[in-house]
Design a protein around this motif. Sequence first.
Motif, short mmCIF file in Angstrom:
data_model
loop_
_atom_site.label_atom_id
_atom_site.label_comp_id
_atom_site.label_asym_id
_atom_site.label_seq_id
_atom_site.Cartn_x
_atom_site.Cartn_y
_atom_site.Cartn_z
N LEU A 31 -1.61 -42.82 -50.42
CA LEU A 31 -2.21 -42.39 -49.15
C LEU A 31 -1.64 -41.03 -48.77
N ALA A 32 -2.52 -40.03 -48.65
CA ALA A 32 -2.12 -38.70 -48.18
C ALA A 32 -2.68 -38.55 -46.77
N GLY A 33 -3.75 -37.71 -46.58
CA GLY A 33 -4.29 -37.54 -45.23
C GLY A 33 -5.21 -38.67 -44.80
N GLY A 34 -5.66 -39.49 -45.77
CA GLY A 34 -6.48 -40.64 -45.46
C GLY A 34 -7.90 -40.34 -45.02
N GLN A 35 -8.31 -39.10 -45.04
CA GLN A 35 -9.64 -38.75 -44.56
C GLN A 35 -10.74 -39.34 -45.42
N THR A 36 -10.43 -39.57 -46.68
CA THR A 36 -11.40 -40.24 -47.56
C THR A 36 -10.95 -41.66 -47.86
N LEU A 37 -9.64 -41.84 -48.11
CA LEU A 37 -9.17 -43.17 -48.52
C LEU A 37 -9.33 -44.22 -47.43
N VAL A 101 -13.71 -26.27 -45.57
CA VAL A 101 -13.46 -27.69 -45.86
C VAL A 101 -13.55 -28.51 -44.58
N GLY A 102 -14.54 -29.37 -44.48
CA GLY A 102 -14.64 -30.30 -43.36
C GLY A 102 -14.68 -29.63 -42.00
N HIS A 103 -13.97 -30.24 -41.07
CA HIS A 103 -13.94 -29.79 -39.68
C HIS A 103 -12.49 -29.56 -39.26
N ARG A 109 -5.56 -33.44 -40.66
CA ARG A 109 -4.94 -34.55 -41.39
C ARG A 109 -5.12 -34.42 -42.89
N GLY A 110 -6.28 -33.94 -43.31
CA GLY A 110 -6.58 -33.81 -44.74
C GLY A 110 -5.59 -32.88 -45.42
N THR A 111 -5.25 -33.17 -46.69
CA THR A 111 -4.26 -32.38 -47.40
C THR A 111 -4.87 -31.61 -48.56
N GLY A 113 -3.48 -31.46 -51.58
CA GLY A 113 -3.33 -32.33 -52.76
C GLY A 113 -4.31 -33.47 -52.76
N GLY A 114 -4.63 -34.01 -51.57
CA GLY A 114 -5.59 -35.12 -51.49
C GLY A 114 -6.96 -34.68 -51.96
N SER A 115 -7.36 -33.46 -51.58
CA SER A 115 -8.66 -32.95 -51.99
C SER A 115 -8.69 -32.72 -53.50
N ASP A 164 -0.19 -44.46 -62.59
CA ASP A 164 1.24 -44.50 -62.26
C ASP A 164 1.79 -43.10 -61.99
N GLU A 165 0.89 -42.13 -61.82
CA GLU A 165 1.31 -40.75 -61.60
C GLU A 165 1.03 -40.26 -60.18
N LEU A 166 1.89 -39.35 -59.75
CA LEU A 166 1.76 -38.74 -58.42
C LEU A 166 1.56 -37.24 -58.61
N LEU A 167 0.58 -36.67 -57.92
CA LEU A 167 0.41 -35.21 -57.95
C LEU A 167 1.52 -34.66 -57.06
N THR A 168 2.42 -33.85 -57.62
CA THR A 168 3.59 -33.41 -56.86
C THR A 168 3.58 -31.92 -56.51
C1 LIG Z 1 -16.28 -35.86 -41.74
C2 LIG Z 1 -15.62 -35.36 -43.00
C3 LIG Z 1 -16.08 -34.18 -43.59
C4 LIG Z 1 -15.47 -33.71 -44.75
N1 LIG Z 1 -15.93 -32.54 -45.31
C5 LIG Z 1 -15.32 -32.07 -46.42
C6 LIG Z 1 -15.77 -30.84 -47.01
O1 LIG Z 1 -16.68 -30.15 -46.54
N2 LIG Z 1 -15.12 -30.41 -48.12
C7 LIG Z 1 -14.08 -31.12 -48.67
O2 LIG Z 1 -13.53 -30.71 -49.70
N3 LIG Z 1 -13.64 -32.29 -48.13
C8 LIG Z 1 -14.25 -32.76 -47.02
N4 LIG Z 1 -13.80 -33.94 -46.49
C9 LIG Z 1 -12.68 -34.67 -47.18
C10 LIG Z 1 -11.34 -34.39 -46.55
O3 LIG Z 1 -11.33 -33.19 -45.91
C11 LIG Z 1 -10.18 -34.35 -47.54
O4 LIG Z 1 -10.28 -33.21 -48.31
C12 LIG Z 1 -10.14 -35.49 -48.44
O5 LIG Z 1 -10.18 -36.62 -47.69
C13 LIG Z 1 -8.88 -35.58 -49.29
O6 LIG Z 1 -7.73 -35.35 -48.60
P1 LIG Z 1 -6.79 -36.45 -47.91
O7 LIG Z 1 -5.46 -35.81 -47.77
O8 LIG Z 1 -7.45 -36.98 -46.71
O9 LIG Z 1 -6.66 -37.59 -49.06
P2 LIG Z 1 -6.72 -39.16 -49.00
O10 LIG Z 1 -8.01 -39.60 -48.38
O11 LIG Z 1 -5.45 -39.72 -48.48
O12 LIG Z 1 -6.76 -39.47 -50.59
C14 LIG Z 1 -7.89 -39.13 -51.37
C15 LIG Z 1 -7.68 -39.68 -52.80
O13 LIG Z 1 -6.71 -38.91 -53.49
C16 LIG Z 1 -5.58 -39.73 -53.89
N5 LIG Z 1 -4.37 -38.92 -53.65
C17 LIG Z 1 -4.08 -38.23 -52.52
N6 LIG Z 1 -2.92 -37.55 -52.67
C18 LIG Z 1 -2.49 -37.82 -53.95
C19 LIG Z 1 -1.33 -37.40 -54.71
N7 LIG Z 1 -0.42 -36.56 -54.21
N8 LIG Z 1 -1.19 -37.89 -55.97
C20 LIG Z 1 -2.11 -38.73 -56.50
N9 LIG Z 1 -3.24 -39.14 -55.84
C21 LIG Z 1 -3.40 -38.70 -54.57
C22 LIG Z 1 -5.66 -40.96 -52.99
O14 LIG Z 1 -5.06 -42.09 -53.60
C23 LIG Z 1 -7.18 -41.12 -52.83
O15 LIG Z 1 -7.72 -41.75 -53.97
C24 LIG Z 1 -14.39 -34.44 -45.33
C25 LIG Z 1 -13.92 -35.63 -44.75
C26 LIG Z 1 -14.51 -36.09 -43.60
C27 LIG Z 1 -14.00 -37.35 -42.98
#
Ligand SMILES: Cc1cc2nc3c(=O)[nH]c(=O)nc-3n(C[C@H](O)[C@H](O)[C@H](O)COP(=O)(O)OP(=O)(O)OC[C@H]3O[C@@H](n4cnc5c(N)ncnc54)[C@H](O)[C@@H]3O)c2cc1C
Length: 289
Positions: A31-37, A101-103, A109-111, A113-115, A164-168
């Motif tokens: 779990l990173a920013g959780g915006q997708t997860l 990217v997004g809003h 919250r989004g990261t 690395g998560g993207s 079993d890997e983490l993006l660091t």
């Molecule tokens: C309304 C809305 C609009 C959006 N619009 C866009 C857009 O226009 N463009 C865009 O690119 N994104 C968009 N997003 C996605 C968002 O901005 C994030 O980019 C996306 O959720 C990933 O980042 P996160 O930190 O939230 O990751 P999370 O949701 O926490 O994780 C995403 C995935 O990556 C894995 N993960 C995360 N970090 C690591 C790590 N360090 N090592 C291994 N695995 C990892 C998680 O296990 C999960 O499977 C949008 C999201 C929302 C809710």
Amino acid sequence: MKAAPYDYVRPSSIEEACTILAEAGGGAQVLAGGQTLMPLLALRMSQPFILVDINHIPELQGVTSVDGGTRVGPITRQNEALVDPILNRDLPTLIRALSHVGHHQTRNRGTIGGSIALGEPAAEMPATAVALGAKVEVRSASQTRFIPADELYFGPYATAIEPDELLTAIHYPAWPDDTITLFREVAMRPGDFALVGLVGALTVEKGVIARAGICWFGMGPTPMKAKSAEVALIGQSIDTLDAAATADLAIADTAPFGDHHATADYRRTVGRRIFVRVLQEALNMRQAA
Ligand SMILES: Cc1cc2nc3c(=O)[nH]c(=O)nc-3n(C[C@H](O)[C@H](O)[C@H](O)COP(=O)(O)OP(=O)(O)OC[C@H]3O[C@@H](n4cnc5c(N)ncnc54)[C@H](O)[C@@H]3O)c2cc1C
């Protein structure tokens, strides 16, 4: 809907996180920013039995200049990165793409690395990593390895990162101060994922293109590197290069799909138009400078 039950852990070091991932044998989600997860958990489209919250691991945070390049910690928030002085100085192409990217709220919250780990084909950050020639650092309990961004993606949401890997870290190579940024995306509304997008960087020496990194997003099952166009551009004079012919090469390296938003032909047509426009505008600005 409610997420299926899972255990929640909050490691405070990379080693601890990697040990948990190793012991989970593929049943864990980071779990990173959780915006997708978080939505995926709620929809039960993801049902891990252990959620590994990496937001409290200091080593995964922050932007530093390293060996002439730039190292970005994966839990760097997208909005923090947007105002980061090192990124604004050294990687204006990334900043340009990140602003789409997004809003504001999701970027809080989004990261980064998560993207990149998610691997959404229409996302800006994976394509930017490919265009700029970045490599990602991934760690497991037994090893650290580096994966070039253009070898990271196999398909939609399918990456070379093992369970079993983490993006660091994400390592971006140095690009000179006068690098030309190429960026344009077409989306239904601001903040939506792109229907068609293009990101790239060019360097020019004595009026000739010396280096080119260009990648499409929303134009195939992964970020689509415009390899043929990159090769064709290098060595060309910015005064005489044929943007339309280069666009044809760039489109040839795509595999767009149709969906309820747009047909594959629409994506190809729009893609070709924005490629020509962005390249001509960028080179006109350089010639005028
Ligand atoms: C309304 C809305 C609009 C959006 N619009 C866009 C857009 O226009 N463009 C865009 O690119 N994104 C968009 N997003 C996605 C968002 O901005 C994030 O980019 C996306 O959720 C990933 O980042 P996160 O930190 O939230 O990751 P999370 O949701 O926490 O994780 C995403 C995935 O990556 C894995 N993960 C995360 N970090 C690591 C790590 N360090 N090592 C291994 N695995 C990892 C998680 O296990 C999960 O499977 C949008 C999201 C929302 C809710």
